[in-house]
Design a protein around this motif. Structure first.
Motif, PDB file in Angstrom:
ATOM      1  N   THR A   1       0.857  -1.190   0.000  1.00 38.73           N
ATOM      2  CA  THR A   1       0.000   0.000   0.000  1.00 38.73           C
ATOM      3  C   THR A   1       0.895   1.242   0.000  1.00 38.73           C
ATOM      4  OG1 THR A   1      -0.044   0.223   2.399  1.00 38.73           O
ATOM      5  CG2 THR A   1      -1.705  -1.233   1.429  1.00 38.73           C
ATOM      6  N   PRO A   2       0.361   2.399  -0.354  1.00 37.46           N
ATOM      7  CA  PRO A   2       1.190   3.612  -0.323  1.00 37.46           C
ATOM      8  C   PRO A   2       1.819   3.848   1.055  1.00 37.46           C
ATOM      9  CG  PRO A   2      -0.830   4.030  -1.526  1.00 37.46           C
ATOM     10  CD  PRO A   2      -0.965   2.643  -0.943  1.00 37.46           C
TER      11      PRO A   2
ATOM     12  N   ARG B   1       6.784   3.728   4.381  1.00 37.65           N
ATOM     13  CA  ARG B   1       7.494   3.275   5.591  1.00 37.65           C
ATOM     14  C   ARG B   1       8.659   2.354   5.232  1.00 37.65           C
ATOM     15  NH1 ARG B   1      10.215   2.086   9.222  1.00 37.65           N
ATOM     16  NH2 ARG B   1       9.639   1.609  11.388  1.00 37.65           N
ATOM     17  N   MET B   2       8.504   1.589   4.170  1.00 38.84           N
ATOM     18  CA  MET B   2       9.590   0.684   3.736  1.00 38.84           C
ATOM     19  C   MET B   2      10.852   1.450   3.354  1.00 38.84           C
ATOM     20  SD  MET B   2       9.739  -2.605   3.820  1.00 38.84           S
ATOM     21  CE  MET B   2      10.629  -3.353   2.451  1.00 38.84           C
TER      22      MET B   2
ATOM     23  N   LEU C   1       1.053  -3.161   9.562  1.00 42.43           N
ATOM     24  CA  LEU C   1       0.246  -2.487   8.535  1.00 42.43           C
ATOM     25  C   LEU C   1      -0.312  -3.448   7.488  1.00 42.43           C
ATOM     26  CD1 LEU C   1       2.225   0.811   7.752  1.00 42.43           C
ATOM     27  CD2 LEU C   1       0.270   0.486   9.257  1.00 42.43           C
ATOM     28  N   GLY C   2       0.130  -4.693   7.512  1.00 48.99           N
ATOM     29  CA  GLY C   2      -0.248  -5.625   6.449  1.00 48.99           C
ATOM     30  C   GLY C   2      -1.626  -6.245   6.657  1.00 48.99           C
ATOM     31  N   ASP C   3      -2.171  -6.747   5.567  1.00 52.27           N
ATOM     32  CA  ASP C   3      -3.425  -7.508   5.583  1.00 52.27           C
ATOM     33  C   ASP C   3      -3.482  -8.291   4.276  1.00 52.27           C
ATOM     34  OD1 ASP C   3      -4.193  -5.603   3.648  1.00 52.27           O
ATOM     35  OD2 ASP C   3      -5.137  -4.331   5.147  1.00 52.27           O
TER      36      ASP C   3
END
Ligand code: GUN
Ligand code: ZN
Length: 435
Positions: free
Chosen positions: A392-393, A398-399, A415-417
């Motif tokens: 995601t944006p 953040r990466m 933050l993942g899903d």
């Protein structure tokens, strides 16, 4: 023979990590290769090494820069509760009576069970979960639908027809004898067919009479290799009521002990409010306490002391799970995000390596299935998840500041899903992109 070579960043655990710097606890290969033949991993290593071992006509898929892990495992979920998730209740017992029991009554209809089974597997594949341990409803038709669809998809699933003969609506009750007979019929029809495993499934002590508990005990004695699943010590009102129903027992755990239902293949959902004595009994019998963080928060059930139970002198084996529909997410990433926060509230740390160990190898060990699933080891089933930490944006941004593997895993967990699941493989076949 079909063969497939996957390229990507491989991550698989050898054992539970002691700390963030416990590099020996896992295998990580930056430019890794997995060779898959007939649904199994036949070679794991660097891409260069694996490429040499592959035939010329091997199909190759490049998943770089994504991570390739063993498929995620969910050790406690209710298949008939997909339309219960997000129900507004004050606590467990109100939630069961108001929403859950009425909904499960609908699974007397085979067509309804078959429809929900399709959605169930679609959703798990979307989330990167390749194995789940499920409660069906009391109706044999629900178990038939659950296992038929698992077989159609070639997924390794554990499930059971729920046994319950009191304290629920009439449409949701069997009897001690019927619960025994139908569980036996489900075992004979489904256990060992495809990749199916049948679990003996008395729902919990509140909904099983002593007669039915004896029937479950008889099944456990006749089929000692089968998993047993039930609920334990989830909520204070539940515990009080349970102990009133079994006054001869020392405590809630002792009820299951008296009926011979504890052991290495026993999965006890929730197990939040255990005394030291109960934790000792779980440890001594090798029974597994299954942590269901989103459900425990959603229903206000309590804070499971994961770290404290794991580091006892007599440690308790622990699994992690969504507990759909008491749980509020199908995602094992979100599940571990909430598990992390629960440990924070208890003043404990749950490090991201430990979380990813628990979603994969840890849960496979909890199920005594680590010889088949939960790692990238050669000879095991090619159930895999491909994770994208820039899905995601917000994640991508953040990466930019992430430097280490544990940081990337923590970002994925926080933050993942399902959007972070780039692909899910079931026995070597791409299953998410095929939905
Ligand atoms: N205890 C007995 N049945 C259930 C159930 O369906 N969900 C949860 N969370 N706890 C239970
Ligand atoms: Zn449950």
């Amino acid at each position: 023979m079909t063969s497939l070579l996957l390229r990507g960043r491989l991550l698989s655990f050898h054992r539970a990590p002691d700390s963030l710097s416990d590099r020996d606890s896992y295998f990580y290969e930056e430019d890794g290769g997995l060779l898959i033949e007939d649904g199994r991993i036949v070679k794991t290593g660097t891409y260069a090494d694996v490429k040499v071992a592959a035939d010329e006509d091997t199909q190759e898929i490049d998943h770089r820069p994504h991570l390739i892990l063993p498929g995620l495992i969910d050790t406690h979920v209710h298949f008939p509760q997909m339309q219960v998730i997000a129900s507004y209740a004050a606590n467990l017992l109100e939630w069961l009576e108001t929403y859950t029991f009425p909904e499960e009554c609908r699974f007397v209809e085979s067509a309804h069970a078959a429809r929900i089974a399709t959605h169930f597997y679609d959703e798990f594949l979307r989330q990167g979960t390749t194995t789940a341990v499920a409660y069906c409803s009391v109706h044999k038709a629900s178990a038939d639908a659950f296992f038929a669809e698992a077989m159609r998809r070639n997924m390794l699933m554990v499930g059971g027809k729920v046994m319950m003969d009191r304290n629920a609506p009439q449409g949701l009750l069997d009897t001690a004898q019927l619960g025994y007979d139908e569980t036996r019929a489900v075992i004979e029809q489904w256990h060992g067919r495809g990749r199916n495993h049948v679990a003996i499934t008395p729902r919990f002590a509140i909904t099983s009479t002593p007669g039915q508990m004896s029937a479950a005990q008889a099944l456990a004695q006749e089929f000692p290799d089968l998993h047993i699943q039930t609920h334990l010590s989830e909520n204070h009102d539940e515990i009080r009521y349970t102990c009133e129903l079994y006054p001869e027992a020392t405590d809630y755990t002792d009820i299951y002990a008296r009926y011979g239902l504890l052991g290495k293949k026993t999965l006890l959902g929730h197990a939040i409010h255990l005394s030291e004595r109960e934790a000792d009994v779980l440890s001594e019998t090798g029974s597994v306490a299954v942590h269901c963080p989103t459900s425990n928060l959603f229903l206000g059930s309590g804070l499971f002391p994961l770290k404290a139970l794991a580091r006892r002198e007599k440690p308790v084996r622990i699994g992690v799970a969504t507990d759909i529909g008491g749980g509020s997410s199908y995602s094992m990433l979100k599940t571990m995000d909430e598990a992390y926060k629960i440990q924070q509230l208890l003043g404990e740390r749950l490090n991201p390596l430990d979380s990813f160990y628990r979603m994969t190898r840890g849960n496979a060990e909890a199920l005594s299935l680590v010889d088949r699933i939960g790692t990238l080891e050669e000879g095991t089933d090619a159930d895999l998840v491909v994770l994208n930490a820039s899905a995601t944006p917000a994640m991508r941004l953040r990466m930019e500041t992430v430097n280490t593997l544990p940081e990337e895993l923590f970002l994925l967990q926080t933050l993942g899903d399902d959007r972070s699941v780039a692909e899910t493989y079931v026995a070597g076949v791409a299953a998410k992109s095929g939905l």
